[in-house]
Design a protein around this motif. Structure first.
Motif, PDB file in Angstrom:
ATOM      1  N   LEU A  11     -11.937   5.014   2.191  1.00 42.18           N
ATOM      2  CA  LEU A  11     -10.479   4.927   2.041  1.00 42.18           C
ATOM      3  C   LEU A  11      -9.956   6.320   1.746  1.00 42.18           C
ATOM      4  N   GLU A  12      -8.904   6.719   2.467  1.00 42.44           N
ATOM      5  CA  GLU A  12      -8.271   8.008   2.232  1.00 42.44           C
ATOM      6  C   GLU A  12      -6.893   7.818   1.629  1.00 42.44           C
ATOM      7  N   ASN A  13      -6.583   8.706   0.736  1.00 37.90           N
ATOM      8  CA  ASN A  13      -5.305   8.742   0.037  1.00 37.90           C
ATOM      9  C   ASN A  13      -4.217   9.131   1.040  1.00 37.90           C
ATOM     10  N   TRP A  14      -3.413   8.142   1.452  1.00 38.47           N
ATOM     11  CA  TRP A  14      -2.402   8.333   2.488  1.00 38.47           C
ATOM     12  C   TRP A  14      -1.019   8.171   1.889  1.00 38.47           C
ATOM     13  N   TYR A  15      -0.014   8.539   2.657  1.00 40.12           N
ATOM     14  CA  TYR A  15       1.368   8.281   2.251  1.00 40.12           C
ATOM     15  C   TYR A  15       1.846   6.987   2.910  1.00 40.12           C
ATOM     16  N   ALA A  16       3.058   6.559   2.618  1.00 39.48           N
ATOM     17  CA  ALA A  16       3.619   5.347   3.225  1.00 39.48           C
ATOM     18  C   ALA A  16       4.500   5.760   4.398  1.00 39.48           C
ATOM     19  N   PRO A  17       3.987   5.745   5.632  1.00 37.11           N
ATOM     20  CA  PRO A  17       4.746   6.245   6.780  1.00 37.11           C
ATOM     21  C   PRO A  17       6.052   5.485   6.988  1.00 37.11           C
ATOM     22  N   GLY A  18       7.112   6.243   7.240  1.00 35.68           N
ATOM     23  CA  GLY A  18       8.394   5.641   7.555  1.00 35.68           C
ATOM     24  C   GLY A  18       9.186   5.157   6.363  1.00 35.68           C
ATOM     25  N   VAL A  19       8.680   5.386   5.152  1.00 35.69           N
ATOM     26  CA  VAL A  19       9.397   4.971   3.940  1.00 35.69           C
ATOM     27  C   VAL A  19      10.009   6.219   3.315  1.00 35.69           C
ATOM     28  N   ALA A  20      11.337   6.260   3.243  1.00 33.32           N
ATOM     29  CA  ALA A  20      12.033   7.487   2.835  1.00 33.32           C
ATOM     30  C   ALA A  20      11.798   7.826   1.368  1.00 33.32           C
ATOM     31  N   LEU A  21      11.778   6.823   0.503  1.00 34.95           N
ATOM     32  CA  LEU A  21      11.707   7.071  -0.930  1.00 34.95           C
ATOM     33  C   LEU A  21      10.419   6.523  -1.519  1.00 34.95           C
ATOM     34  N   ASN A  22      10.020   7.094  -2.631  1.00 31.27           N
ATOM     35  CA  ASN A  22       8.850   6.617  -3.343  1.00 31.27           C
ATOM     36  C   ASN A  22       9.226   5.342  -4.096  1.00 31.27           C
ATOM     37  N   ILE A  23       8.837   4.193  -3.534  1.00 33.73           N
ATOM     38  CA  ILE A  23       9.227   2.906  -4.119  1.00 33.73           C
ATOM     39  C   ILE A  23       8.015   2.142  -4.648  1.00 33.73           C
ATOM     40  N   GLY A  24       6.967   2.873  -5.027  1.00 33.78           N
ATOM     41  CA  GLY A  24       5.808   2.226  -5.634  1.00 33.78           C
ATOM     42  C   GLY A  24       4.776   1.721  -4.666  1.00 33.78           C
ATOM     43  N   LEU A  25       4.789   2.223  -3.421  1.00 35.68           N
ATOM     44  CA  LEU A  25       3.762   1.841  -2.450  1.00 35.68           C
ATOM     45  C   LEU A  25       2.659   2.906  -2.458  1.00 35.68           C
ATOM     46  N   LEU A  26       1.413   2.466  -2.391  1.00 28.85           N
ATOM     47  CA  LEU A  26       0.279   3.364  -2.256  1.00 28.85           C
ATOM     48  C   LEU A  26      -0.441   3.023  -0.952  1.00 28.85           C
ATOM     49  N   GLY A  27      -0.385   3.953  -0.013  1.00 27.50           N
ATOM     50  CA  GLY A  27      -0.997   3.722   1.286  1.00 27.50           C
ATOM     51  C   GLY A  27      -2.385   4.321   1.373  1.00 27.50           C
ATOM     52  N   SER A  28      -3.206   3.722   2.221  1.00 33.10           N
ATOM     53  CA  SER A  28      -4.555   4.231   2.483  1.00 33.10           C
ATOM     54  C   SER A  28      -4.841   4.135   3.969  1.00 33.10           C
ATOM     55  N   LEU A  29      -5.641   5.070   4.462  1.00 32.39           N
ATOM     56  CA  LEU A  29      -6.227   4.938   5.789  1.00 32.39           C
ATOM     57  C   LEU A  29      -7.686   4.567   5.575  1.00 32.39           C
ATOM     58  N   GLY A  30      -8.076   3.439   6.130  1.00 30.74           N
ATOM     59  CA  GLY A  30      -9.454   2.984   6.000  1.00 30.74           C
ATOM     60  C   GLY A  30     -10.243   3.241   7.266  1.00 30.74           C
ATOM     61  N   MET A  31     -11.525   3.587   7.111  1.00 30.32           N
ATOM     62  CA  MET A  31     -12.442   3.758   8.235  1.00 30.32           C
ATOM     63  C   MET A  31     -13.770   3.124   7.870  1.00 30.32           C
ATOM     64  N   VAL A  32     -14.289   2.322   8.773  1.00 34.80           N
ATOM     65  CA  VAL A  32     -15.496   1.542   8.519  1.00 34.80           C
ATOM     66  C   VAL A  32     -16.539   1.878   9.581  1.00 34.80           C
ATOM     67  N   LEU A  33     -17.777   1.967   9.201  1.00 32.80           N
ATOM     68  CA  LEU A  33     -18.862   2.196  10.164  1.00 32.80           C
ATOM     69  C   LEU A  33     -19.177   0.864  10.844  1.00 32.80           C
ATOM     70  N   ASP A  34     -18.255   0.439  11.694  1.00 36.33           N
ATOM     71  CA  ASP A  34     -18.305  -0.862  12.355  1.00 36.33           C
ATOM     72  C   ASP A  34     -18.933  -0.690  13.741  1.00 36.33           C
ATOM     73  N   PRO A  35     -19.952  -1.485  14.079  1.00 36.57           N
ATOM     74  CA  PRO A  35     -20.631  -1.321  15.374  1.00 36.57           C
ATOM     75  C   PRO A  35     -19.909  -1.956  16.553  1.00 36.57           C
ATOM     76  N   THR A  36     -18.760  -2.601  16.346  1.00 35.31           N
ATOM     77  CA  THR A  36     -18.060  -3.258  17.442  1.00 35.31           C
ATOM     78  C   THR A  36     -17.672  -2.244  18.518  1.00 35.31           C
TER      79      THR A  36
END
Length: 549
Positions: free
Chosen positions: A404-429
């Motif tokens: 999980l990477e510490n991301w921002y909340a894309p498209g949200v103008a103000l800091n309204i208490g959202l914490l975004g993450s970009l997740g990446m999984v070693l998925d074999p699909t």
């Protein structure tokens, strides 16, 4: 010889001014560009005032050149520079536009209310909230390609994905790299030679403490604190962002961009040290490389002489095709990204223009295990959230490794208490592409349940963090906890060692090389692919140049 980015843009504009469009053709891009509306025409008039540089006609490309590079993203830019340094006359064909930079002007689309400068000839897309976003149709910097069960985000500008990515540059752990590449590429060699070379060129560096402690990064500190409460140790990660420009934003010396969450549609003030600041201007400075924007490669073939022949449409920013050109070259380097490169080769194999392509073309495609996640009701300092990523966590306790990477909340103008993450999984699909002759289209066969393992692995980690901090995963009744029906990291389709040799030369065709994410086997081991793609391209080009260019 060195060249500054300003000199690079001035030179590119001067070359472009010499180019002329031929007779107008009736054909337009196969999308919304064909049906212009009053809104589109008004928007184009506005963009001509705001960003006149992108309306300079594309320079005319020669009919034959020793080497052609398709695409100006991470792989294509590496190929262009190393060919130029070796003295090989090279043309770079880029479908997107040459966007300028300015410390004060709003060059790119706003992140909060996107307009046509954001999207590559689309009128709408579904944002991370799941709600539709409407725009006019124009040649923006981000292409959102829709397949059944999967949406792919990719760059469409001079500089490719470096213009629209979030700046993260991470070398994968050895065990994950080896699990993906299965010995076809030496991790020791990559770690000792090519990763360091790529990092130096891209000026990779972690976020400085003074930036991390500033107001707009309050969400980053809150994210790290929540991770620690759940038993994780956040790791500071390298980035392509120019921290001095970010500091100028903080002090009011530059227009705010990175510190207000701009990234997906570009950073107008140069806060992101993208490829138009390093590889590309250095390539042009060799005197052997020219970059031709607004050139859409439709098909590739091999003629009777053994030269590679390309069918190329030259388009206006509106998408209107102005003329069609045939170009030939002795060596062809495919850097159009996983989607662009794979589609060109799948089409060439199916239509018989490159009949010796192997059955492995179009196979082994993956999403890098991508997903976007959000937690809510997590107050933090700062009025806005900044876009540069500060840290990540790694969890190997479940069935699949998760980052999980510490991301921002894309498209949200103000800091309204959202914490975004970009997740990446070693998925074999993995999935494959095929050519649909009835639709004259290349189709991705991504399975309906193809994201299930990624979602399950991420949800276990995400729920643990949310539970340990007493906050909800997602935004109750509004936004789901995980969005996994997209990828910003498409990988594979022309896999190294399967569809190519171990250095990216396409099986069956001497002089035809893949230098982009298409050669990566569907994953870069729970990390963002940009650094690995750059390093692999450096490795390929060292072999090509060493073999005589």
């Amino acid at each position: 010889m060195s060249i500054s980015r300003r000199e690079f843009l001035l030179a590119a504009t001067a070359v472009a001014a010499a180019g002329t469009f031929g007779n107008a053709a009736a054909k337009a891009l196969p999308d919304d560009a064909a049906n212009t509306t009053l809104l589109d025409r008004l928007a184009v008039s506005r963009y001509q005032r705001l960003v006149p540089e992108i309306f300079v006609p594309a320079p005319t490309a020669p009919s034959h050149v020793p080497a052609i590079v398709i695409g100006s993203g991470f792989g294509g830019a590496v190929a262009a520079l190393r060919l130029g340094q070796a003295g090989v006359r090279t043309v770079v064909l880029e479908r997107g536009l040459p966007w300028p930079r300015d410390p004060r002007r709003q060059i790119f689309s706003p992140e909060v209310c996107p307009d046509g400068r954001a999207l590559w000839h689309r009128r709408s897309f579904t944002g991370f909230s799941g709600l539709p976003v409407l725009t006019d149709s124009f040649g923006g910097v981000l292409d959102i390609t829709e397949y059944r069960h999967m949406q792919v985000w990719r760059g469409s500008a001079v500089g490719g994905g470096s213009v629209v990515f979030t700046g993260v540059l991470i070398e994968p752990e050895r065990r994950f790299f080896d699990a993906v590449f299965k010995g076809r590429v030496s991790y020791d060699e990559m770690h000792a030679v090519y990763y360091p070379r790529a990092r130096r060129m891209l000026r990779a560096s972690p976020m400085p403490d003074d930036v991390y402690r500033s107001g707009p990064f309050g969400h980053s500190r809150a994210w790290d604190n929540q991770a620690r409460k759940a038993g994780y140790t956040p790791q500071r990660i390298d980035s392509i962002f120019d921290w001095n420009v970010v500091r100028r934003e903080l002090s009011g010396q530059s227009r705010r961009s990175a510190i207000i969450g701009e990234s997906n549609f570009g950073n107008s003030n140069g806060a992101k040290y993208d490829l138009t600041y390093n590889y590309l201007p250095q390539a042009v400075a060799t005197g052997k490389v020219s970059i031709h924007h607004s050139h859409v490669v439709r098909a590739i073939a091999q003629d009777r002489s053994g030269r590679f022949a390309l069918t190329v449409d030259i388009v206006e920013p509106t998408g209107r095709v102005m003329r069609r050109q045939t170009m030939t070259c002795d060596k062809l380097f495919l850097g159009a990204g996983s989607i662009g490169t794979t589609e060109l080769l799948v089409r060439a194999k199916a239509t018989g223009t490159l009949p010796r392509l192997s059955a492995a073309i179009g196979q082994g495609w993956g999403t890098n295990g991508d997903a976007a996640l959000v937690r809510s009701f997590a107050p933090s300092e700062g009025v806005t959230q900044a876009s540069p990523c500060a840290s990540r966590i790694l969890d190997e306790s479940g069935s699949l490794p998760v980052t999980l990477e510490n991301w921002y909340a894309p498209g949200v103008a103000l800091n309204i208490g959202l914490l975004g993450s970009l997740g990446m999984v070693l998925d074999p699909t993995r999935a494959s592409f095929h050519y649909d002759a009835g639709r004259d289209d290349v189709v991705l066969d991504w399975p309906k349940n193809g994201n299930d393992r990624t979602v399950a692995a991420l949800r276990a980690v995400h729920n643990r963090i949310a539970r340990c901090n007493g906050v909800p995963a997602g935004v109750p009744l509004l936004v789901p906890d995980i969005k996994a029906d997209f990828t910003a990291h498409p990988l594979g389709g022309v896999v190294l060692g399967e569809a190519t040799d171990d250095y990216g030369m396409v099986n069956g065709y001497s002089g035809l090389y893949v230098v982009d994410g298409a050669m990566v086997p569907g994953s870069t081991g729970t990390v963002n692919p940009s650094l690995t793609i750059t390093a692999l391209a450096e490795r390929t080009m060292e072999m090509v140049i060493g073999a005589g260019g």
